[in-house]
Design an enzyme around this catalytic site. Structure first.
Site, PDB file in Angstrom:
ATOM      1  N   LYS A   1      -7.824   6.808  10.417  1.00 46.63           N
ATOM      2  CA  LYS A   1      -9.175   6.818  10.606  1.00 46.63           C
ATOM      3  C   LYS A   1      -9.100   6.793  12.295  1.00 46.63           C
ATOM      4  O   LYS A   1      -8.878   5.833  13.035  1.00 46.63           O
ATOM      5  CB  LYS A   1      -9.521   5.548   9.867  1.00 46.63           C
ATOM      6  CG  LYS A   1     -10.120   5.335   8.245  1.00 46.63           C
ATOM      7  CD  LYS A   1     -10.591   4.133   8.331  1.00 46.63           C
ATOM      8  CE  LYS A   1     -10.479   3.826   6.686  1.00 46.63           C
ATOM      9  NZ  LYS A   1     -11.331   2.601   6.738  1.00 46.63           N
TER      10      LYS A   1
ATOM     11  N   GLY B   1       0.846  -1.404   0.505  1.00 47.02           N
ATOM     12  CA  GLY B   1      -0.209   0.311  -0.156  1.00 47.02           C
ATOM     13  C   GLY B   1       1.303   1.226   0.035  1.00 47.02           C
ATOM     14  O   GLY B   1       0.539   2.190  -0.160  1.00 47.02           O
TER      15      GLY B   1
ATOM     16  N   ARG C   1      -5.485   0.532  -6.576  1.00 50.72           N
ATOM     17  CA  ARG C   1      -4.278   0.726  -6.588  1.00 50.72           C
ATOM     18  C   ARG C   1      -3.315   2.251  -7.112  1.00 50.72           C
ATOM     19  O   ARG C   1      -2.350   2.999  -6.494  1.00 50.72           O
ATOM     20  CB  ARG C   1      -3.063   0.065  -5.879  1.00 50.72           C
ATOM     21  CG  ARG C   1      -3.024  -1.253  -5.359  1.00 50.72           C
ATOM     22  CD  ARG C   1      -2.078  -2.119  -4.606  1.00 50.72           C
ATOM     23  NE  ARG C   1      -2.344  -3.168  -4.112  1.00 50.72           N
ATOM     24  CZ  ARG C   1      -2.500  -3.571  -2.876  1.00 50.72           C
ATOM     25  NH1 ARG C   1      -2.310  -2.286  -1.918  1.00 50.72           N
ATOM     26  NH2 ARG C   1      -2.370  -4.319  -2.429  1.00 50.72           N
TER      27      ARG C   1
ATOM     28  N   GLU D   1       3.366   3.805   5.585  1.00 52.37           N
ATOM     29  CA  GLU D   1       2.613   3.522   5.745  1.00 52.37           C
ATOM     30  C   GLU D   1       1.147   4.262   5.067  1.00 52.37           C
ATOM     31  O   GLU D   1       1.804   5.307   4.899  1.00 52.37           O
ATOM     32  CB  GLU D   1       1.804   2.817   7.091  1.00 52.37           C
ATOM     33  CG  GLU D   1       0.998   2.060   7.568  1.00 52.37           C
ATOM     34  CD  GLU D   1       0.785   0.435   6.592  1.00 52.37           C
ATOM     35  OE1 GLU D   1       1.187   0.648   5.561  1.00 52.37           O
ATOM     36  OE2 GLU D   1       0.352  -0.524   6.762  1.00 52.37           O
ATOM     37  N   ASP D   2       0.588   2.716   4.685  1.00 50.85           N
ATOM     38  CA  ASP D   2      -0.235   3.901   3.784  1.00 50.85           C
ATOM     39  C   ASP D   2      -1.830   4.358   4.134  1.00 50.85           C
ATOM     40  O   ASP D   2      -1.776   5.605   4.703  1.00 50.85           O
ATOM     41  CB  ASP D   2      -1.515   3.016   2.739  1.00 50.85           C
ATOM     42  CG  ASP D   2      -1.637   1.880   3.299  1.00 50.85           C
ATOM     43  OD1 ASP D   2      -0.909   1.530   4.810  1.00 50.85           O
ATOM     44  OD2 ASP D   2      -2.339   0.975   2.243  1.00 50.85           O
TER      45      ASP D   2
ATOM     46  N   ASP E   1      -5.435   2.032  10.298  1.00 48.05           N
ATOM     47  CA  ASP E   1      -6.825   1.730  10.558  1.00 48.05           C
ATOM     48  C   ASP E   1      -6.790   1.263  12.021  1.00 48.05           C
ATOM     49  O   ASP E   1      -6.770   2.287  12.953  1.00 48.05           O
ATOM     50  CB  ASP E   1      -7.487   0.738   9.703  1.00 48.05           C
ATOM     51  CG  ASP E   1      -8.581   0.544   9.410  1.00 48.05           C
ATOM     52  OD1 ASP E   1      -9.293   1.754   9.818  1.00 48.05           O
ATOM     53  OD2 ASP E   1      -8.921  -0.669   9.736  1.00 48.05           O
TER      54      ASP E   1
ATOM     55  N   PHE F   1     -14.488   2.721   3.412  1.00 48.96           N
ATOM     56  CA  PHE F   1     -13.353   2.422   2.634  1.00 48.96           C
ATOM     57  C   PHE F   1     -13.354   3.066   1.126  1.00 48.96           C
ATOM     58  O   PHE F   1     -13.650   3.760   0.898  1.00 48.96           O
ATOM     59  CB  PHE F   1     -13.731   0.739   2.461  1.00 48.96           C
ATOM     60  CG  PHE F   1     -12.601  -0.267   2.196  1.00 48.96           C
ATOM     61  CD1 PHE F   1     -12.130  -1.176   3.443  1.00 48.96           C
ATOM     62  CD2 PHE F   1     -12.404  -0.185   0.328  1.00 48.96           C
ATOM     63  CE1 PHE F   1     -10.863  -1.185   2.733  1.00 48.96           C
ATOM     64  CE2 PHE F   1     -11.226  -1.313   0.547  1.00 48.96           C
ATOM     65  CZ  PHE F   1     -10.550  -1.739   1.719  1.00 48.96           C
ATOM     66  N   VAL F   2     -11.894   2.862   1.916  1.00 50.83           N
ATOM     67  CA  VAL F   2     -11.217   3.821   0.294  1.00 50.83           C
ATOM     68  C   VAL F   2      -9.953   3.824  -0.035  1.00 50.83           C
ATOM     69  O   VAL F   2      -9.359   2.279   0.213  1.00 50.83           O
ATOM     70  CB  VAL F   2     -10.367   4.904   1.048  1.00 50.83           C
ATOM     71  CG1 VAL F   2     -11.061   6.486   1.386  1.00 50.83           C
ATOM     72  CG2 VAL F   2      -9.248   5.124   1.867  1.00 50.83           C
TER      73      VAL F   2
HETATM   74  P1  IMP Z   1      -4.634  -2.172  10.379  1.00 46.74           P
HETATM   75  O1  IMP Z   1      -3.806  -3.380  11.083  1.00 46.74           O
HETATM   76  O2  IMP Z   1      -5.808  -2.141  11.079  1.00 46.74           O
HETATM   77  O3  IMP Z   1      -4.221  -0.614  11.112  1.00 46.74           O
HETATM   78  O4  IMP Z   1      -4.796  -2.176   9.310  1.00 46.74           O
HETATM   79  C1  IMP Z   1      -3.504  -1.379   8.287  1.00 46.74           C
HETATM   80  C2  IMP Z   1      -3.987  -1.361   6.900  1.00 46.74           C
HETATM   81  O5  IMP Z   1      -5.556  -2.476   6.891  1.00 46.74           O
HETATM   82  C3  IMP Z   1      -3.517  -1.078   6.074  1.00 46.74           C
HETATM   83  O6  IMP Z   1      -1.611  -1.453   5.764  1.00 46.74           O
HETATM   84  C4  IMP Z   1      -4.418  -1.576   4.606  1.00 46.74           C
HETATM   85  O7  IMP Z   1      -3.847  -2.358   4.062  1.00 46.74           O
HETATM   86  C5  IMP Z   1      -5.312  -1.930   5.771  1.00 46.74           C
HETATM   87  N1  IMP Z   1      -6.837  -0.380   5.642  1.00 46.74           N
HETATM   88  C6  IMP Z   1      -7.144  -0.005   6.399  1.00 46.74           C
HETATM   89  N2  IMP Z   1      -8.803  -0.153   6.038  1.00 46.74           N
HETATM   90  C7  IMP Z   1      -8.546   0.922   3.855  1.00 46.74           C
HETATM   91  C8  IMP Z   1      -9.287   1.165   3.385  1.00 46.74           C
HETATM   92  O8  IMP Z   1     -10.098   2.039   4.009  1.00 46.74           O
HETATM   93  N3  IMP Z   1      -8.863   1.018   1.989  1.00 46.74           N
HETATM   94  C9  IMP Z   1      -7.717   0.257   1.880  1.00 46.74           C
HETATM   95  N4  IMP Z   1      -7.368  -0.090   3.327  1.00 46.74           N
HETATM   96  C10 IMP Z   1      -7.147  -0.499   3.837  1.00 46.74           C
HETATM   97 MG    MG Z   2      -1.643  -2.326   3.115  1.00 49.24          MG
END
Ligand code: IMP
Ligand code: MG
Length: 178
Positions: A130, A43, A164, A98-99, A102, A151-152
């Site tokens: 987020k 990402g 992507r 990181e992208d 979440d 969701f983006v």
């Molecule tokens: P976390 O461990 O819950 O913080 O997850 C982070 C990962 O979830 C990111 O690196 C993304 O790959 C994925 N992710 C979370 N939200 C989105 C979204 O809205 N769109 C696309 N990927 C997301």
């Molecule tokens: Mg990811």
């Protein structure tokens, strides 16, 4: 592909302004000390390639791929390293790129693993966050933009490995994933 997008929330111009700001924050914080930018695959790739071209201190890049263990709803916080970085970060300045943060679980684990390798300095730069979804209090040192709990896709972020390549960030139409 555009037909699958409900709404554009960050267009190309806005994204470039965000990346400009983050790069100048990093440039002024690091002055002349070398940085290793560590991108989390996949990402972060688009964001990182824009970011590093605005960095004017010496830098190197590396990548790591991780995946969450178990089901998405379990906040166990365990991650599996699918591909480790190739550089030794002992005594180095590392900025993890990181992208999106979440729940924060992925990053929490990754930062802990990296901290154990004794870098001189370890920072986190995320294009998006987020905050409503956060389950831990991870510090994002350089943050592009906070977004609502939707969701983006685009600018590196995917749904089922697609979208992507979109140059903007958009909200995916719910019918696409339902
Ligand atoms: P976390 O461990 O819950 O913080 O997850 C982070 C990962 O979830 C990111 O690196 C993304 O790959 C994925 N992710 C979370 N939200 C989105 C979204 O809205 N769109 C696309 N990927 C997301
Ligand atoms: Mg990811």
């Amino acid at each position: 592909m555009m037909d699958d997008i409900e709404k554009i929330i960050l267009d190309e111009n806005k994204i470039q302004l965000i990346v400009d700001r983050l790069a100048s924050e990093i440039n002024s914080d690091f002055d002349s000390s070398e940085i290793i930018f560590l991108g989390l695959l996949k990402g972060s790739v688009v964001f990182m390639s824009d970011l590093i071209r605005r960095i004017n201190v010496p830098c190197k890049i590396d990548f790591m791929a991780v995946s969450s263990y178990g089901s998405g709803t379990v906040s166990s916080g365990n991650v599996k390293i699918l591909k480790d970085m190739s550089m030794d970060i002992t005594g180095k300045n590392v900025i993890v790129v990181e992208d999106i943060v979440d729940s924060g679980n992925t990053l929490c684990c990754v930062m802990e693993i990296l901290r154990g390798r004794n870098p001189a300095c370890l920072k986190l730069c995320s294009f998006l966050s987020k905050p409503e979804r956060r389950v831990n209090n991870i510090t994002i040192d350089y943050l592009g933009e906070e977004i609502p709990n939707e969701f983006v896709v685009g600018y590196g972020l995917d749904y089922d490995e697609k979208y992507r390549n979109l140059p903007y960030l958009g909200i995916l139409k719910p019918e696409v994933y339902s």
